[in-house]
Design a protein around this motif. Structure first.
Motif, PDB file in Angstrom:
ATOM      1  N   LYS A 172      33.452  36.823  42.660  1.00 47.55           N
ATOM      2  CA  LYS A 172      34.413  36.570  41.586  1.00 47.55           C
ATOM      3  C   LYS A 172      33.792  35.728  40.479  1.00 47.55           C
ATOM      4  O   LYS A 172      34.022  35.951  39.291  1.00 47.55           O
ATOM      5  CB  LYS A 172      35.655  35.864  42.142  1.00 47.55           C
ATOM      6  CG  LYS A 172      36.481  36.700  43.104  1.00 47.55           C
ATOM      7  CD  LYS A 172      37.107  37.897  42.408  1.00 47.55           C
ATOM      8  CE  LYS A 172      37.999  38.680  43.368  1.00 47.55           C
ATOM      9  NZ  LYS A 172      38.550  39.910  42.738  1.00 47.55           N
ATOM     10  N   THR A 214      29.688  40.644  38.984  1.00 50.56           N
ATOM     11  CA  THR A 214      30.991  40.198  39.482  1.00 50.56           C
ATOM     12  C   THR A 214      31.835  41.401  39.885  1.00 50.56           C
ATOM     13  O   THR A 214      31.602  42.523  39.431  1.00 50.56           O
ATOM     14  CB  THR A 214      31.733  39.377  38.406  1.00 50.56           C
ATOM     15  OG1 THR A 214      32.974  38.880  38.950  1.00 50.56           O
ATOM     16  CG2 THR A 214      32.057  40.218  37.184  1.00 50.56           C
ATOM     17  N   ASP A 231      37.280  39.414  34.535  1.00 57.85           N
ATOM     18  CA  ASP A 231      36.244  38.453  34.152  1.00 57.85           C
ATOM     19  C   ASP A 231      36.182  38.281  32.638  1.00 57.85           C
ATOM     20  O   ASP A 231      36.172  39.264  31.897  1.00 57.85           O
ATOM     21  CB  ASP A 231      34.878  38.933  34.659  1.00 57.85           C
ATOM     22  CG  ASP A 231      33.745  38.060  34.169  1.00 57.85           C
ATOM     23  OD1 ASP A 231      33.568  36.962  34.725  1.00 57.85           O
ATOM     24  OD2 ASP A 231      33.055  38.469  33.212  1.00 57.85           O
ATOM     25  N   ASN A 281      35.198  40.814  39.640  1.00 54.05           N
ATOM     26  CA  ASN A 281      36.436  40.362  39.016  1.00 54.05           C
ATOM     27  C   ASN A 281      36.739  41.233  37.799  1.00 54.05           C
ATOM     28  O   ASN A 281      36.085  41.114  36.757  1.00 54.05           O
ATOM     29  CB  ASN A 281      36.309  38.896  38.601  1.00 54.05           C
ATOM     30  CG  ASN A 281      37.581  38.364  37.948  1.00 54.05           C
ATOM     31  OD1 ASN A 281      38.622  39.032  37.950  1.00 54.05           O
ATOM     32  ND2 ASN A 281      37.492  37.177  37.380  1.00 54.05           N
TER      33      ASN A 281
END
Length: 238
Positions: free
Chosen positions: A69, A154, A159, A156
């Motif tokens: 993350k 990542t 992000d 995520n």
């Protein structure tokens, strides 16, 4: 395309992968028409992958790269040596990542191999990572190794740090792009001529949230100078 770097007309998302070796041939060397369609500032650019032997070691085992993350740096780091640039012209260097195929994978521990688990998930938002020294003159890029050591991966989807967003358990191909900064007033009309793209099959990897193959873990610890602490401690977190 055997044994050469392929130059593409556009920065497409299609997995048109080259079969490059340690030292690439001139950009677009496989097609006179492609070569003539590129600006002279990029048509002679050559790119050599650094730490080639190490990348090959990982590739033979099935390279894995951690995605988190918060974002995780790649190891091996993507580093290249560039030649054939116009020393006085300015260039922007950047990277992106494309899916190798349309599949999602799972790791079978009993056979120590990756198996297809289904269709790929919905594509993550496409991003480009610009080298922080961009733009710079060709003379600067060519005098030393170019390292993308600030690039982070990542998973995520939201992000906002500019990290490269990848789906875990999917296989990716890093791509490297050299873009000539055209000072002309109508440079946008020549955008398709002012860049060249390179990819190295040995840098393909599986994105994971935790290492699946213990041999990858061992090789990362043995090869990464920043993993010194893990050599004498529990590797579970690593």
């Amino acid at each position: 395309m055997e044994g050469r770097i392929k130059c593409k007309h556009v920065l497409s998302s299609e997995p048109q992968l080259s079969q490059s070796c340690k030292l690439s041939r001139p950009c677009c060397a496989d097609s006179r028409s492609l070569l003539s369609s590129k600006a002279p500032q990029v048509s002679g650019v050559r790119v050599q992958l650094e730490m080639h032997a190490l990348w090959q070691q990982f590739d033979r085992l099935g390279t894995e790269m951690i995605v988190t993350k918060a974002g995780r740096r790649m190891f091996p780091t993507f580093q290249v040596h560039i030649s054939g640039m116009d020393p006085a012209s300015e260039y922007v260097l950047l990277m992106d990542f494309i899916l190798v195929d349309d599949k999602r994978y799972r790791y079978a521990f009993h056979s120590s191999s990756w198996l297809v688990a289904g269709k790929a998930d919905a594509a993550a938002p496409s991003r480009m990572h610009f080298h922080p020294d961009s733009p710079a003159r060709g003379a600067q890029w060519m005098k030393q190794t170019v390292s993308f050591d600030t690039l982070k991966l990542t998973n995520n989807l939201l992000d906002d740090n500019g990290h490269m967003i990848l789906n875990s358990m999917h296989r990716y191909q890093p791509r490297f792009h050299v873009v000539y900064v055209d000072p002309g007033p109508n440079s946008h009309l020549n955008a398709h001529k002012n860049f060249c793209s390179f990819s190295f099959p040995e840098t393909r990897f599986m994105a994971v949230t935790a290492y699946q193959n213990h041999r990858i873990t061992q090789l990362k610890i043995a090869s990464n100078p920043f993993a010194k602490g893990f050599r004498t401690s529990d590797t579970q977190d690593w």
